[in-house]
Design an enzyme around this catalytic site. Structure first.
Site, PDB file in Angstrom:
ATOM      1  N   THR A  29      -3.800 -35.828  30.724  1.00 61.01           N
ATOM      2  CA  THR A  29      -3.564 -34.409  30.507  1.00 61.01           C
ATOM      3  C   THR A  29      -4.466 -33.926  29.372  1.00 61.01           C
ATOM      4  O   THR A  29      -5.409 -34.626  28.996  1.00 61.01           O
ATOM      5  CB  THR A  29      -2.060 -34.143  30.242  1.00 61.01           C
ATOM      6  OG1 THR A  29      -1.828 -32.740  30.191  1.00 61.01           O
ATOM      7  CG2 THR A  29      -1.592 -34.789  28.949  1.00 61.01           C
ATOM      8  N   ASN A  30      -4.238 -32.745  28.841  1.00 61.50           N
ATOM      9  CA  ASN A  30      -5.050 -32.245  27.728  1.00 61.50           C
ATOM     10  C   ASN A  30      -4.163 -31.449  26.776  1.00 61.50           C
ATOM     11  O   ASN A  30      -2.973 -31.288  27.006  1.00 61.50           O
ATOM     12  CB  ASN A  30      -6.226 -31.411  28.256  1.00 61.50           C
ATOM     13  CG  ASN A  30      -5.758 -30.196  29.016  1.00 61.50           C
ATOM     14  OD1 ASN A  30      -5.159 -29.281  28.459  1.00 61.50           O
ATOM     15  ND2 ASN A  30      -6.000 -30.181  30.327  1.00 61.50           N
ATOM     16  N   HIS A  31      -4.775 -30.929  25.705  1.00 65.33           N
ATOM     17  CA  HIS A  31      -4.007 -30.331  24.615  1.00 65.33           C
ATOM     18  C   HIS A  31      -3.695 -28.857  24.802  1.00 65.33           C
ATOM     19  O   HIS A  31      -3.290 -28.197  23.846  1.00 65.33           O
ATOM     20  CB  HIS A  31      -4.742 -30.521  23.295  1.00 65.33           C
ATOM     21  CG  HIS A  31      -4.523 -31.866  22.683  1.00 65.33           C
ATOM     22  ND1 HIS A  31      -3.272 -32.389  22.492  1.00 65.33           N
ATOM     23  CD2 HIS A  31      -5.390 -32.805  22.243  1.00 65.33           C
ATOM     24  CE1 HIS A  31      -3.369 -33.580  21.944  1.00 65.33           C
ATOM     25  NE2 HIS A  31      -4.655 -33.866  21.792  1.00 65.33           N
ATOM     26  N   SER A  32      -3.881 -28.302  25.982  1.00 64.70           N
ATOM     27  CA  SER A  32      -3.527 -26.900  26.178  1.00 64.70           C
ATOM     28  C   SER A  32      -2.036 -26.690  25.905  1.00 64.70           C
ATOM     29  O   SER A  32      -1.194 -27.430  26.410  1.00 64.70           O
ATOM     30  CB  SER A  32      -3.848 -26.482  27.621  1.00 64.70           C
ATOM     31  OG  SER A  32      -3.285 -25.206  27.878  1.00 64.70           O
TER      32      SER A  32
END
Ligand code: C5P
Length: 225
Positions: A29-32
Site C-alpha cells: 500500500t502507500n501513505h495516502s
C-alpha cells in the site's frame, strides 16, 4: 451560508490508497491518508451536489450526506467507479492508486520456515482508473467533467500539463510542495486548457471548497450539461 454552486450535479470522488494483497495476511500500500479526497467529497456535498465517495483503506469519517463505497484494491476501485459513474457529471480522481499489483496472490500465508530463498514477487500493471473514465463516451462528449491529481517532486507545471494531455482530462490539479501525505495543509496548481492558476497554502478543506468553486465555474462556462 455557502452558495449551492453544484446543485443538480453528481460528483464521484476516489480517495485514499489502494491495498494490493500478496497473501492472506500481507500486502502493498502507500501513505495516502485520504484527507484531500474526503475534503473534496465534503466540499462537493456542501455545494449542493449528490456525492459518491469510493475510498481505499483509510481511517476517516464519512462526510455528512455522502454515499461511501469502501474498496481495497485498484481493480475493486475501478469496478466501484464504473458502477457509479453513469449518474455522475463530475469525476474527481484523488486516490493514490497502486501502479502495480502482485501477479499471483498466494492462497495461503507464505511461510519462512523451510522455504529456502526469499520469495520473488512478480507484478502486473493496474488499470488506470482516471484514464479509463476519461475515455468513456460521456466524458468524450463533455457530459462528465474529469479532474485528475498529480504529485510531482519537481517541475510541477510541465508535468501537470503533460499529465493532463496523457490522461485526457480537462482539469489537472498538482500538489505544490513536498509530500502532503497525512498533512492538513496543502497548496494546489490548477491546469486546464486555458491557464494555470495557484491556490495558495491552506487547509485541505479550504482548498477543496475553492476547487469545487473552480469546477462549478468551468461547468457553468459551458462544460457539462
Ligand atoms: O499517473 P499518476 O498516478 O501520476 O496519475 C495521478 C492521477 O491519476 C490521480 O488523479 C490518480 O487518482 C489517477 N490514477 C488513477 N488510476 C491509476 C493511477 C492513477 O485513477 N491506476
Amino acid at each position: 451560508l455557502q452558495a449551492k454552486v453544484l446543485a443538480g450535479h453528481h460528483v464521484l470522488v476516489t480517495a485514499g490508497p489502494t491495498f494490493e494483497p500478496i497473501d492472506p495476511v500481507r500486502g502493498i500500500t502507500n501513505h495516502s491518508s485520504g484527507k484531500m479526497g474526503f475534503a473534496l467529497a465534503r466540499a462537493a456535498r456542501e455545494a449542493g451536489a449528490a456525492v459518491t465517495l469510493v475510498a481505499g483503506p483509510v481511517h476517516l469519517r464519512t462526510p455528512r450526506g455522502v454515499r461511501r463505497v469502501d474498496v481495497q484494491t485498484a481493480q475493486q476501485m475501478l469496478q466501484a467507479v464504473l458502477a457509479h459513474v453513469e449518474q455522475a457529471t463530475v469525476f474527481v480522481a484523488a486516490a493514490a492508486v497502486a501502479d502495480w499489483r502482485v501477479a499471483q496472490v498466494a492462497e495461503h500465508k507464505m511461510k519462512k520456515e523451510g522455504s529456502g530463498a526469499p520469495p520473488a514477487l512478480t507484478f502486473v500493471e493496474n488499470p488506470d482508473i482516471l484514464a479509463t473514465v476519461a475515455a468513456l463516451p460521456r466524458a468524450r462528449r463533455g457530459e462528465l467533467y474529469c479532474v485528475g491529481f498529480a504529485a510531482e517532486s519537481h517541475d510541477l507545471l510541465r508535468h501537470a500539463r503533460a499529465k493532463r494531455e496523457r490522461k485526457g482530462v480537462p482539469l489537472l490539479v498538482g500538489n505544490i510542495g513536498p509530500a502532503t501525505f497525512g498533512r492538513d495543509d496543502n497548496a494546489l496548481l490548477l491546469v486546464d486548457e486555458r491557464e494555470a492558476i495557484e491556490l495558495p497554502p491552506a487547509p485541505k478543506l479550504t482548498l477543496a471548497r475553492q476547487l469545487m468553486g473552480e469546477i462549478a465555474r468551468r461547468l457553468a462556462d459551458g462544460g457539462v450539461r
